[in-house]
Write an enzyme that holds these catalytic residues in place. Structure first.
Site, PDB file in Angstrom:
ATOM      1  N   ASP A 231      -6.908   2.598   6.702  1.00 18.01           N
ATOM      2  CA  ASP A 231      -6.756   2.505   5.466  1.00 18.01           C
ATOM      3  C   ASP A 231      -6.111   1.225   5.113  1.00 18.01           C
ATOM      4  O   ASP A 231      -6.705   0.631   3.935  1.00 18.01           O
ATOM      5  CB  ASP A 231      -5.803   3.717   5.034  1.00 18.01           C
ATOM      6  CG  ASP A 231      -6.604   5.001   5.005  1.00 18.01           C
ATOM      7  OD1 ASP A 231      -7.747   4.964   5.366  1.00 18.01           O
ATOM      8  OD2 ASP A 231      -5.976   5.854   4.805  1.00 18.01           O
TER       9      ASP A 231
ATOM     10  N   ASP B 171      -3.345   0.303  10.047  1.00 15.20           N
ATOM     11  CA  ASP B 171      -4.393   1.154  10.213  1.00 15.20           C
ATOM     12  C   ASP B 171      -5.606   0.877   9.566  1.00 15.20           C
ATOM     13  O   ASP B 171      -5.690   0.079   8.623  1.00 15.20           O
ATOM     14  CB  ASP B 171      -3.809   2.597   9.968  1.00 15.20           C
ATOM     15  CG  ASP B 171      -3.510   2.833   8.793  1.00 15.20           C
ATOM     16  OD1 ASP B 171      -3.973   1.979   7.831  1.00 15.20           O
ATOM     17  OD2 ASP B 171      -2.394   3.783   8.392  1.00 15.20           O
TER      18      ASP B 171
ATOM     19  N   ASP C 183      -0.521  -1.542   5.893  1.00 15.99           N
ATOM     20  CA  ASP C 183      -0.413  -0.994   7.248  1.00 15.99           C
ATOM     21  C   ASP C 183      -1.486  -1.675   8.187  1.00 15.99           C
ATOM     22  O   ASP C 183      -2.540  -1.904   7.617  1.00 15.99           O
ATOM     23  CB  ASP C 183      -0.886   0.772   7.432  1.00 15.99           C
ATOM     24  CG  ASP C 183       0.699   1.460   6.711  1.00 15.99           C
ATOM     25  OD1 ASP C 183       1.666   0.876   6.858  1.00 15.99           O
ATOM     26  OD2 ASP C 183       0.419   2.652   6.355  1.00 15.99           O
TER      27      ASP C 183
ATOM     28  N   GLU D  27       0.862  -1.184  -0.099  1.00 18.38           N
ATOM     29  CA  GLU D  27       0.023   0.010  -0.293  1.00 18.38           C
ATOM     30  C   GLU D  27       0.770   1.242   0.093  1.00 18.38           C
ATOM     31  O   GLU D  27       1.495   1.383   0.958  1.00 18.38           O
ATOM     32  CB  GLU D  27      -0.708  -0.182   1.284  1.00 18.38           C
ATOM     33  CG  GLU D  27      -1.639   1.077   1.706  1.00 18.38           C
ATOM     34  CD  GLU D  27      -1.936   1.604   3.027  1.00 18.38           C
ATOM     35  OE1 GLU D  27      -1.430   0.669   3.775  1.00 18.38           O
ATOM     36  OE2 GLU D  27      -2.499   2.634   3.303  1.00 18.38           O
TER      37      GLU D  27
END
Ligand code: 0RA
Length: 637
Positions: A503, A501, A499, A426
C-alpha cells in the site's frame, strides 16, 4: 559528369526585372532581403562542395559591414567563351537571369540555391561585384556595376589550384539600409555546416575581428547533439537515430536525426534546401506521419500497448528532438514569412523514407526501443493524469476563492523555507506519531488517507476526486501545471513517508507520478525525497533497535548482541507501530535519518520502467523507484 563548357548555359533574360522588382526575387529589400543576397552566393559554393568539387568555403564580412566576399576551392566558374553568344560563361552566369548549368537536366543536382540563378540576382542588386576565378593555371577577374560588366574577363596572372571568389557590395539605391548582421550570418553558416556534412565553412568577421570555423563530420547527428546541449535535454536513449538518402533513386534527398528526451515538449527543426522552415509544412507533416507509424508498428508487433490508456500522436512525440533536412528541385513556400513548405509531394516522399528506416532501427535496437516506448507510455499516463488534475483544480477554484491550508496539515512555525520540510505521511495513525515526534519548528506533517488512495491501480483520477492530492497542492503552495511557481513553494524539502508495504509503495508511486507530471521542477530542483523508515526491529533483552538495512542490522547485532540473550528480529510492520520518539530518531531527525533524493532521470532510462509503467505490480514499482533514487544524505546512523 560530362565536361562542362560555356555552351551548356541556357540564356533566358536580362537583369532589368530584378532591379525593377527586387521583392520578386529576394522577398524584399529590408534586412531579410539584404541577407538573402549572402545566402544566394553561399548556396552556389555549397553546391560546388556538395557535388564533390569543393571542400572549403570562406565567408568574409568586410570591416565596413556592408560588403562581403564568399570564396570556395571548387572548379572555378568557366571563363571560356560561349560559341554562339561569344560571351564567357562567367559573364552569362552573372548577367543572365535563370542562367546556370545546374538548371539543365543531366547536370542538375537538387541542392541549395535556386538553380544558380542567385548569382545574377545578387549582381543586379549590387553597386559593385567582382568575380575572381582560379582555374587552368591562372587567376581571372570580371567586374560588374549594378549588374553590368565593367570590361571583359581579364587574366590577373598565374595561379595555382582552382576556385571562385565573389565580392559584392549591395546597391544603396535598392536597399534603404545596408548593414549585414554578423550574428545572422554566423548562425546561418553554422547551420549550413551541419546540413552539409564535412564542408569546412570559415567566417571571417572583420567587423568584430572574429574568426569562426565550422565543420561537422557527422552532419545532422552533430547538430542534434548541439541542440540537446542548448536545450539541456536529457536523452532517453544513448545513440540518436540518423538516416540519409541521396535522392539518386527517384526518392527525395533527405537527412534526419532524432532522439527522445525527458523534456515534456517536442522540438523539430526542419530545412528545405538549407533554408529553415520554421513554420514546418508538408515535409514535416510527412516526417511526423512516418515516425508515428514506425513507432506504432513497433509497439503493435511487440505487443507493448499499455492497458487503460490510448497513445496519441502527441504522446509518441513527447520529448522528441529532431532535425530534418530535405532537398527539393522546386520548393514552394507559403505563409506570412514564407517559411512553410507547400509542395504536396513532399509529404509522401518524407513519410515513405522515414517510416521503414525508423522501424528497422527500432527492431534492431530493441532495448533502446523499449526505453522509447516506456517514455511514450509515461507521456500518455501523465497526460491522462494531467487532464484529471486540471479538472480538479478548476473545480476547486470555482468552489472557493479563499486559499486556506488543509485542515489536517500540521504546519511548522519557521518562516524560513530553506530549513522547512513537509512530511507526507500515509495514514492517520502514522501521521499522529509523526506529528508528535517531529520538530515542530521546521517540520510540517500532512497525513494522507491510504484507504482512499489505494483503491485502484491506475487511480490518479480517483485520488484527485478524493481531494487528497489537491490538499497536498494547497499545502505546497506552488500551484501546478501552467500555474506552477517555484517561488511560492512553502517548504524546502518534500518528504514522502510511507510504509515499506505494498500500500505504501503504491501511494508513493502515485505521489511521485503526480509530482513528476504536474510539478516536475520540484524533482529537477531536488526538492523531493523519500524517507527511509527502518526495515527491522531488533529486540535484545529489554532494548529495541531499528535497522535501516541488512548492513545496519548486522552492525547492531555485533554491537549489542553479545550472546547475553537471544535477539529477536522482526520485519518492520508499519509506521503506525512506532512510538513517536522512535520515528523521530530513525526516520525524521535530520541528524540521524537517511533520505533518498528522487531523481526521475534514472527512472526513465532503464528498461525495467516498461513493466513498471504498465502497472502490473505496484510494489515492484516502488522498489524500483527506491532502487533508482539517489542517496542524498548519509549521515551517521
Ligand atoms: C558553372 C559550371 C561549373 C562550375 C560552376 C558554374 C561554378 C559556379 C560557382 C559559383 C560559386 N562557386 C562556383 N563554382 C563553380 C563547372 C566547371 C567545370 O566543369 O570545370
Amino acid at each position: 559528369m560530362a565536361t562542362y563548357t560555356a555552351k551548356d548555359i541556357t540564356v533566358l533574360e536580362g537583369l532589368e526585372p530584378v532591379r525593377k522588382r527586387p521583392g520578386m526575387y529576394i522577398g524584399g529589400v529590408s534586412a531579410a532581403g539584404l541577407h538573402h543576397l549572402v545566402w544566394e552566393v553561399l548556396d552556389n559554393s555549397i553546391d560546388e562542395a556538395m557535388n564533390g568539387h569543393a571542400s572549403t568555403i570562406v565567408v568574409t564580412l568586410h570591416e565596413d559591414g556592408s560588403s562581403i566576399t564568399i570564396a570556395d576551392d571548387g572548379r572555378g566558374i568557366p571563363v571560356d567563351k560561349h560559341p554562339k553568344t561569344k560571351k564567357s560563361a562567367i559573364e552569362v552566369i552573372f548577367t543572365t537571369l535563370h542562367a546556370g548549368g545546374k538548371f539543365e537536366s543531366g547536370s542538375y543536382k537538387t541542392s541549395g540555391g535556386l538553380h544558380g540563378v542567385g548569382a545574377s540576382v545578387v549582381n543586379a542588386l549590387s553597386k559593385e561585384l567582382v568575380a575572381t576565378v582560379r582555374r587552368d593555371g591562372a587567376e581571372w577577374e570580371m567586374r560588374f556595376k549594378q549588374g553590368q560588366p565593367v570590361g571583359a574577363v581579364r587574366k590577373v596572372g598565374p595561379a595555382r589550384g582552382s576556385g571562385t571568389a565573389v565580392f559584392f557590395r549591395p546597391d544603396s539605391t535598392i536597399f534603404p539600409k545596408i548593414e549585414f548582421d554578423p550574428e545572422t550570418i554566423r548562425l546561418r553558416l553554422e547551420v549550413s555546416s551541419y546540413l552539409h556534412q564535412g564542408v569546412r565553412i570559415t567566417f571571417e568577421d572583420q567587423t568584430r575581428s572574429e574568426k569562426h570555423v565550422f565543420q561537422h563530420s557527422e552532419g545532422l547527428a552533430d547538430y542534434l547533439k548541439t541542440i540537446l546541449k542548448e536545450r539541456t535535454a536529457t536523452p532517453v536513449h544513448e545513440a540518436a537515430f540518423t538516416h540519409s538518402r541521396d535522392g539518386e533513386d527517384g526518392g527525395v534527398r533527405l537527412d534526419v536525426a532524432l532522439q527522445w528526451t525527458q523534456s515534456t515538449d517536442e522540438h523539430v527543426r526542419s530545412y528545405v534546401n538549407g533554408i529553415p522552415t520554421g513554420s514546418g509544412g508538408t515535409h514535416e507533416n510527412g516526417f511526423r506521419a512516418g515516425l508515428g507509424k514506425a513507432v506504432r508498428n513497433f509497439i503493435d508487433t511487440h505487443n507493448l500497448s499499455p492497458k487503460g490508456v490510448t497513445l496519441t500522436a502527441e504522446d509518441i512525440r513527447e520529448g522528441l528532438v529532431a532535425v530534418l533536412s530535405v532537398f527539393l528541385a522546386e520548393p514552394q513556400f507559403q505563409g506570412q514569412t514564407k517559411d512553410r513548405l507547400n509542395n504536396a509531394e513532399a509529404m509522401a516522399l518524407v513519410d515513405s523514407a522515414v517510416r521503414p528506416a525508423l522501424e528497422h532501427w527500432l527492431n534492431t535496437n530493441i532495448s533502446v526501443a523499449e526505453s522509447i516506448v516506456a517514455r511514450i507510455i509515461l507521456a500518455a499516463r501523465a497526460r491522462e493524469a494531467s487532464r484529471v488534475a486540471q479538472q480538479e483544480v478548476t473545480r476547486k477554484t470555482a468552489m472557493s476563492s479563499r486559499l486556506t491550508l488543509p485542515g489536517k496539515l500540521s504546519d511548522c512555525s519557521t518562516a524560513n523555507r530553506e530549513e522547512s520540510e513537509i512530511f507526507i505521511v500515509e495514514g492517520d495513525s502514522a501521521g499522529g506519531s509523526a506529528k508528535q515526534g517531529r520538530d515542530r519548528t521546521r517540520q510540517a506533517i500532512l497525513p494522507l488517507r491510504g484507504k482512499v488512495l489505494n483503491t485502484e491501480s491506475a487511480s490518479l483520477a480517483k485520488v484527485l476526486e478524493n481531494k487528497e492530492l489537491s490538499d497536498l497542492v494547497t499545502a505546497l503552495g506552488c500551484g501546478l501545471g501552467k500555474n506552477f511557481d517555484l517561488a511560492r513553494l512553502r517548504y524546502g524539502k518534500i518528504i514522502i513517508l510511507a510504509d515499506a508495504d505494498s500500500d505504501g509503495h503504491h501511494i508513493a508511486t502515485l505521489l511521485l507520478t503526480f509530482i513528476y507530471r504536474h510539478m516536475p521542477v520540484l524533482i529537477t530542483h531536488g526538492h523531493v525525497y523519500l524517507a527511509q523508515p527502518p526495515l527491522y526491529r531488533i529486540d535484545i533483552a529489554k532494548e529495541s533497535y531499528w535497522a535501516l538495512d541488512e548492513a545496519h542490522k548486522a552492525r547492531i547485532l555485533r554491537l549489542h548482541g553479545n550472546g547475553r540473550s537471544h535477539p529477536e528480529i522482526t520485519r518492520f510492520k508499519g509506521l503506525g507501530e512506532m512510538m513517536p520518539k522512535v520515528l523521530w530518531e530513525t526516520t525524521m531527525n535530520p541528524r540521524t535519518r537517511r533520505l533518498l533524493k528522487v531523481d526521475i532521470a534514472d527512472q526513465i532510462l532503464t528498461d525495467r520502467v516498461i513493466n513498471e509503467l504498465m502497472g502490473k505490480d505496484p510494489s515492484a514499482r516502488f522498489r524500483f523507484i527506491m532502487d533508482r533514487a539517489e542517496e542524498a544524505e548519509e549521515l551517521d546512523v
